[in-house]
Motif scaffolding. Structure first.
Motif, short mmCIF file in Angstrom:
data_model
loop_
_atom_site.label_atom_id
_atom_site.label_comp_id
_atom_site.label_asym_id
_atom_site.label_seq_id
_atom_site.Cartn_x
_atom_site.Cartn_y
_atom_site.Cartn_z
N ARG A 103 8.32 -10.66 13.81
CA ARG A 103 7.48 -11.45 14.42
C ARG A 103 7.81 -13.13 13.87
N THR A 104 8.85 -13.32 13.32
CA THR A 104 9.25 -14.47 12.57
C THR A 104 10.34 -15.21 13.55
N TYR A 105 10.41 -16.29 13.89
CA TYR A 105 11.42 -16.86 14.62
C TYR A 105 11.83 -18.38 14.29
N GLU A 106 12.95 -18.53 14.15
CA GLU A 106 13.26 -20.17 14.25
C GLU A 106 12.86 -20.80 15.23
N LEU A 107 12.67 -22.11 15.30
CA LEU A 107 11.89 -22.92 16.51
C LEU A 107 12.75 -22.63 17.89
N SER A 108 14.09 -22.69 17.78
CA SER A 108 14.83 -22.88 19.28
C SER A 108 14.76 -21.47 19.69
N GLU A 109 14.55 -20.32 18.77
CA GLU A 109 14.65 -18.98 19.10
C GLU A 109 13.20 -18.75 19.95
N LEU A 110 12.27 -19.26 19.45
CA LEU A 110 10.84 -19.01 19.85
C LEU A 110 10.78 -19.69 21.15
N LEU A 111 11.25 -21.00 21.39
CA LEU A 111 10.95 -21.52 22.49
C LEU A 111 11.85 -20.96 23.69
N VAL A 112 13.09 -20.52 23.43
CA VAL A 112 14.33 -19.98 24.36
C VAL A 112 13.77 -18.65 24.73
N ASP A 113 13.60 -17.77 23.54
CA ASP A 113 13.56 -16.13 23.79
C ASP A 113 12.18 -15.88 23.99
N VAL A 114 11.16 -16.20 23.34
CA VAL A 114 9.72 -15.86 23.41
C VAL A 114 9.08 -16.49 24.47
N LEU A 115 9.03 -18.06 24.40
CA LEU A 115 8.18 -18.83 25.38
C LEU A 115 9.20 -18.99 26.79
N GLY A 116 10.37 -18.60 26.64
CA GLY A 116 11.14 -18.70 27.93
C GLY A 116 11.18 -20.07 28.53
N VAL A 117 11.23 -21.12 27.61
CA VAL A 117 11.26 -22.54 28.15
C VAL A 117 12.72 -23.25 27.70
N SER A 118 13.21 -23.95 28.32
CA SER A 118 14.44 -24.75 27.93
C SER A 118 14.08 -26.24 28.07
N ASP A 119 13.27 -26.64 29.05
CA ASP A 119 12.77 -28.00 29.27
C ASP A 119 11.48 -28.11 29.00
N VAL A 120 11.30 -28.77 27.70
CA VAL A 120 10.19 -28.75 27.24
C VAL A 120 9.43 -30.09 27.49
#
Length: 240
Positions: A103-120
């Motif tokens: 359940r542990t992610y580096e920030l860019s992994e969380l944003l792109v892979d888990v949250l599905g966003v690239s434009d924040v």
């Protein structure tokens, strides 16, 4: 929160929180967290590191997701914790460590892979070049996820860094134990950074940015270092 961020670069932690809350997520900072044990593991203090693994697992056992603005710390949790526990003969701790690591992610992994966003929704009107840190690149294999995020930042000019995948020379205690080699590697990295004409050099690890930024400061260069989280948390309202 990484040790360096907690002690030296608190703005990185604040920016990570601001960014995730802006995207609609609840951020909880467990006050009891300490070092993940990476420093101890990488310098041969495995027995001491196991106790830090145990504490880390206890602190984050109930978290839905664990995020860190550091490829090296995420790499330690995911690739060292369970192995340390097993080497110490504690299979129960190893299983718990694996559960937290999943359940542990580096920030860019969380944003792109888990949250599905690239434009924040970021706005950062500067010329920026990106250094992919060794652990994020080679251990976590985050690939172009940070670049995907940076390409969507409004107002920013993203400049390609020559020989970007070459180590900056920090490597934790490597920079202390092998100072001449580390300094030579840093000189190469700074030459490439300055050659881009960037105002800002960014990365996903405060440790590498500390190393590069220290070198740039000693050169009295105009280029400064800014963590990826700080850029992504920046908005037009904040800049104004």
């Amino acid at each position: 929160m990484t040790c360096l961020v907690d002690a030296l670069f608190p703005r990185v932690g604040q920016a990570t929180t601001e960014l995730l809350e802006r995207l609609g997520h609840e951020v909880v900072f467990p006050a009891g967290q300490t070092c993940c044990g990476q420093m101890h593991t990488n310098t041969g203090y495995a027995r001491e590191a196991v106790e830090l693994v145990r504490h880390h697992v206890d602190v984050f056992a109930d978290a839905d997701v664990v995020v860190t603005p550091s490829g090296s710390c995420a790499g330690s949790v995911r690739h060292q914790h369970a192995a340390l526990a097993r080497d110490a003969g504690d299979d129960a701790l190893a299983r718990r460590a694996e559960a937290v690591a999943a359940r542990t992610y580096e920030l860019s992994e969380l944003l792109v892979d888990v949250l599905g966003v690239s434009d924040v929704g970021a706005y950062y009107p500067h010329r920026v070049t990106y250094h992919p840190t060794c652990h994020s690149l080679r251990l976590l294999r985050v690939g172009d996820r940070p670049l995907r995020l940076l390409r969507q930042v409004a107002g920013m000019t993203l400049l390609e860094l020559p020989e970007a995948e070459t180590c900056c020379g920090f490597g934790g205690t490597f920079a202390v134990k092998n100072a001449p080699t580390s300094t030579a590697m840093l000189a190469d990295k700074m030459r490439h950074v300055l050659g881009t004409g960037a105002e800002v050099a960014t990365a996903g690890d405060a440790s590498c940015l500390m190393h590069i930024g220290g070198g740039l400061t000693r050169l009295r260069a105009a280029t400064r270092t800014v963590h990826l989280a700080e850029i992504l948390a920046s908005t037009q309202a904040a800049v104004r």
